[in-house]
Write an enzyme that holds these catalytic residues in place. Structure first.
Site, PDB file in Angstrom:
ATOM      1  N   LYS A 137      -1.062  -2.200   7.672  1.00 30.73           N
ATOM      2  CA  LYS A 137      -2.630  -1.743   9.073  1.00 30.73           C
ATOM      3  C   LYS A 137      -3.232  -2.802  10.270  1.00 30.73           C
ATOM      4  CE  LYS A 137      -6.436  -0.700   5.314  1.00 30.73           C
ATOM      5  NZ  LYS A 137      -7.382  -1.438   4.278  1.00 30.73           N
ATOM      6  N   HIS A 186      -4.082  -9.804   4.351  1.00 29.54           N
ATOM      7  CA  HIS A 186      -5.239  -9.153   4.533  1.00 29.54           C
ATOM      8  C   HIS A 186      -5.526 -10.331   5.662  1.00 29.54           C
ATOM      9  CE1 HIS A 186      -6.080  -8.319   0.588  1.00 29.54           C
ATOM     10  NE2 HIS A 186      -6.373  -7.593   0.886  1.00 29.54           N
ATOM     11  N   HIS A 200      -3.043   2.138  -6.047  1.00 32.61           N
ATOM     12  CA  HIS A 200      -3.810   0.867  -5.093  1.00 32.61           C
ATOM     13  C   HIS A 200      -3.225   0.276  -6.570  1.00 32.61           C
ATOM     14  CE1 HIS A 200      -5.045  -0.813  -1.884  1.00 32.61           C
ATOM     15  NE2 HIS A 200      -6.103  -1.714  -2.422  1.00 32.61           N
ATOM     16  N   ARG A 209       0.819  -1.027  -0.191  1.00 31.05           N
ATOM     17  CA  ARG A 209       0.135  -0.121  -0.340  1.00 31.05           C
ATOM     18  C   ARG A 209       1.180   1.178  -0.193  1.00 31.05           C
ATOM     19  NH1 ARG A 209      -2.120  -3.790   4.231  1.00 31.05           N
ATOM     20  NH2 ARG A 209      -4.047  -3.927   3.669  1.00 31.05           N
ATOM     21  N   TYR A 260      -9.671 -10.726  -5.561  1.00 28.75           N
ATOM     22  CA  TYR A 260      -8.474 -10.268  -6.787  1.00 28.75           C
ATOM     23  C   TYR A 260      -8.698 -11.477  -8.089  1.00 28.75           C
ATOM     24  CZ  TYR A 260      -6.032  -6.574  -4.302  1.00 28.75           C
ATOM     25  OH  TYR A 260      -6.128  -5.764  -3.249  1.00 28.75           O
ATOM     26  N   ARG A 268      -0.838  -2.293  -6.378  1.00 29.39           N
ATOM     27  CA  ARG A 268      -1.059  -3.798  -5.222  1.00 29.39           C
ATOM     28  C   ARG A 268      -1.462  -4.400  -6.124  1.00 29.39           C
ATOM     29  NH1 ARG A 268      -0.891  -4.663  -0.271  1.00 29.39           N
ATOM     30  NH2 ARG A 268      -3.062  -5.620   1.005  1.00 29.39           N
TER      31      ARG A 268
END
Length: 155
Positions: free
Chosen positions: A31, A123, A97, A7, A132, A100
């Site tokens: 994150k 994730h 993004h 990111r 994706y 990514r």
């Protein structure tokens, strides 16, 4: 960002210490302050070394140019990205993004297990990674061939 599926915020805040050149790994704080580790290829490691030689910051891979001991600002990185995008004649839909997203899509097209892609992207949920898995043309072609072989003797 593309080479490791980062990111924007993860890329700009990479400390020099995130690079483990002996084990060929990059340690990323993502994150929720969660750490993940992604493999570094030799070309990416060499590029990072060459980049570091241009500024020799003891702390940041992407330091501010004004000499303050901080990483590059998000707005600065966006401007640089937008200028590069413009030079490549890509439209505004191509964002940081997108890099990514492309990283994940290309891995899936090369048959990397979705759980590995999940780990590389950081994730928590497989559901986040499944966005994706849209059928790109190479995957559609493979699927058509597989279905053709499967049904070949049925009709």
């Amino acid at each position: 960002m593309y080479a490791c599926g980062l990111r924007l915020g993860e890329a700009i805040s990479l400390p020099v210490s995130a690079v483990d050149s002996k084990q060929m790994l990059l340690h990323i704080i993502g994150k929720g302050n969660k750490e993940r580790v992604v493999p570094l290829s030799e070309p990416v490691l060499q590029m990072l070394r060459e980049l570091w030689k241009t500024h020799r910051s003891p702390k940041w891979l992407f330091p501010r140019r004004n000499g303050t001991p901080q990483h590059v600002a998000r707005t600065t990185m966006r401007k640089v990205f937008n200028n590069a995008r413009h030079e490549c004649l890509f439209d505004d839909k191509f964002t940081t993004h997108t890099l990514r997203h492309s990283f994940a899509t290309h891995l899936l097209e090369r048959r990397v297990d979705i759980r590995i892609v999940q780990i590389l992207l950081g994730h928590a949920s497989l559901k986040s990674t499944q966005i994706y898995t849209h059928l790109t043309e190479p995957l559609r072609k493979d699927l058509r061939q597989l279905l053709g072989e499967f049904f070949q003797d049925l009709f």
